[in-house]
Scaffold this active site. Structure first.
Site, mmCIF file in Angstrom:
data_model
loop_
_atom_site.group_PDB
_atom_site.id
_atom_site.type_symbol
_atom_site.label_atom_id
_atom_site.label_comp_id
_atom_site.label_asym_id
_atom_site.label_seq_id
_atom_site.Cartn_x
_atom_site.Cartn_y
_atom_site.Cartn_z
ATOM 1 N N ASP A 1 -15.896 -41.639 -27.525
ATOM 2 C CA ASP A 1 -16.482 -41.155 -28.777
ATOM 3 C C ASP A 1 -17.336 -42.280 -29.350
ATOM 4 O O ASP A 1 -16.880 -43.426 -29.423
ATOM 5 C CB ASP A 1 -15.393 -40.801 -29.786
ATOM 6 C CG ASP A 1 -14.664 -39.511 -29.469
ATOM 7 O OD1 ASP A 1 -14.854 -38.980 -28.351
ATOM 8 O OD2 ASP A 1 -13.896 -39.037 -30.327
ATOM 9 N N HIS B 1 -12.580 -42.850 -21.029
ATOM 10 C CA HIS B 1 -12.314 -41.863 -19.993
ATOM 11 C C HIS B 1 -13.349 -41.988 -18.874
ATOM 12 O O HIS B 1 -14.402 -42.603 -19.051
ATOM 13 C CB HIS B 1 -12.347 -40.446 -20.577
ATOM 14 C CG HIS B 1 -11.250 -40.182 -21.572
ATOM 15 N ND1 HIS B 1 -10.274 -39.231 -21.364
ATOM 16 C CD2 HIS B 1 -10.963 -40.745 -22.774
ATOM 17 C CE1 HIS B 1 -9.436 -39.213 -22.401
ATOM 18 N NE2 HIS B 1 -9.843 -40.125 -23.269
ATOM 19 N N SER C 1 -16.064 -50.896 -30.370
ATOM 20 C CA SER C 1 -16.782 -51.803 -29.488
ATOM 21 C C SER C 1 -17.931 -51.032 -28.845
ATOM 22 O O SER C 1 -18.464 -50.109 -29.441
ATOM 23 C CB SER C 1 -15.836 -52.393 -28.444
ATOM 24 O OG SER C 1 -16.463 -53.465 -27.786
#
Length: 450
Positions: A197, A294, A406
């Protein structure tokens, strides 16, 4: 005759007034904390039911009246830090938004603050912050702390897989998993999905011999420097003569030697792939975003590299003021192959985010204390080689996690189609996002035709 010590009497009166003022406010604050605690225990007792619950509630209230409840100092410091971060973020976002509304594109411009950050012990500060975040928060206070964080950084608490009281510390809350189905993965086999995200900062096609990615207008950094000198990156210099081609081939053979001996099928797979376009995508994670990483596609991870670099911040201001930001910072790089060729995923750390964990390699430790201030040793490297095929990662599956926010940089090959001469691009791979878009795990970043 004038009375003596008139000034002293005046100051004593003022001091007494200040003491009464301080005492009243301290009593008000203690009462406020006692009310919160009493409400929590009262709610807990009522949920349990029965006379025991009622008695427990009364006991809690009596204790709170007798003894002022002192808030742990570490938790109070955390709350103050969150408030300061929130205020700073609102101010910076407002300034940036005003410039964008006026059509002003931000350019690279180093400043004094960037130079000052270079001399700070950011790695040690990040380790201390990590220890602070690992402290256990009182159960009654957890919902208040996490709701305050969610309000400040726009996190969706309804997606959390566990009740808020189950997260013992802020660190546990940061790396929380989500309810099943919150991040559906695009099932299209001809698409590459977002691994995190975040916000799209940069994307495009890598061209030329150096493979440069624009950090911000006026400054770019090299992809080989980001991924490492021994990268499997299939870059071919433009306009090289035969002697240069032999030198490049010899250097490539040396860089492949270690991996090829351990995994002989790797080089065969890459070299047998047709020439494809090479692309990149940079995604920034805010502190309030979901923090797990992911897999963007079905692929085989062959090599992991850990660069023990600095830990500069990676926010909007830092990208405009710190040169080679992502190359300087500590990062973990995964490289391998997928059905279309080369694939690399770089998880870049930042201030207070020195801890980058890989679920596929739990023993990996980042931001460890270093003996040398300016180390010159090469990155720590590990070859994944179960049966010579690497470590298989399925599309949408969890790969790793880092604390707070990050940046993730994707570098990958994609299908290439023949195009007439003079065309600006020869690839049929198309990004379906724009700069500044907010993306979620499983959302398509780009598509191509079979």
């Amino acid at each position: 005759m004038k009375p003596r010590f008139s000034h002293n009497a005046y100051f004593l009166a003022r001091y007494s007034h200040l003491r009464r003022f301080h005492h009243n406010h301290r009593r008000t604050f203690s009462s406020f904390l006692n009310n919160i605690r009493a409400n929590y225990y009262g709610t807990r007792a009522s949920s349990l039911g029965g006379s025991n619950g009622a008695g427990g509630g009364c006991g809690g209230t009596g204790d709170s009246k007798g003894n002022a409840f002192l808030l742990p100092g570490a938790t109070m410091a955390t709350i103050l830090m969150l408030g300061a971060l929130h205020a700073r973020r609102l101010y910076e976002d407002k300034k940036i938004e005003e410039k964008r509304e006026r059509g002003i594109e931000l350019e690279f411009h180093p400043d004094v603050k960037a130079s000052f950050l270079g001399v700070l012990p950011l790695r040690s500060i990040s380790r201390a912050w990590g220890s602070l975040m690992s402290l256990e928060i009182p159960v009654w206070m957890r919902p208040y702390a996490y709701k305050a964080w969610a309000r400040a950084f726009h996190s969706n608490l309804e997606e959390a897989a566990l009740p808020l009281k189950e997260y013992a510390s802020l660190q546990d809350f940061f790396v929380r998993s989500l309810n099943e189905g919150c991040r559906p993965i695009d099932p299209d086999p001809c698409c590459l999905v977002s691994p995190v995200d975040g916000t799209i900062l940069r994307f495009g096609e890598l061209k030329g011999s150096r493979g440069m990615i624009e950090q911000v207008k006026g400054h770019s950094y090299s992809v080989p420097a980001l991924l490492g000198n021994n990268s499997l990156l299939p870059m071919e210099p433009e306009g090289k003569d035969e002697s240069e081609e032999e030198a490049v081939g010899e250097k490539s053979d040396k860089s492949w030697l270690r991996v090829s001996l351990a995994s002989p099928k790797l080089r065969e797979n890459i070299s047998s792939s047709p020439m494809k376009g090479l692309y990149y995508c940079v995604i920034y994670l805010r502190p309030g975003d979901y923090h797990r990483i992911h897999s963007p596609v079905d692929w085989n991870a062959m090599v992991r590299r850990h660069f023990a670099g600095r830990l500069f911040p990676v926010n909007e201001r830092a990208t405009r003021t710190i040169r080679n930001l992502y190359v300087e910072n500590e990062r973990v790089v995964l490289e391998g192959i997928w059905k279309e060729g080369f694939m690399a995923l770089a998880a870049v750390g930042a201030t207070n985010i020195g801890s980058i964990e890989l679920f596929i390699e739990p023993e990996l430790r980042t931001n460890k204390p270093k003996k040398k201030l300016f180390p010159t040793e090469p990155p720590e490297e590990r070859v994944y080689d179960p049966e010579g095929l690497g470590l298989k990662l399925e599309k949408g599956k969890e790969v790793g996690v880092f604390n707070m926010g990050s940046t993730v940089v994707l570098v990958f090959q994609a299908p290439t189609a023949k195009s007439p001469e003079g065309s600006s691009s020869s690839s049929d791979y198309r990004f379906c996002v724009k700069q500044g878009d907010r993306v979620r795990v499983g959302q398509a970043l780009g598509r191509w035709d079979e």
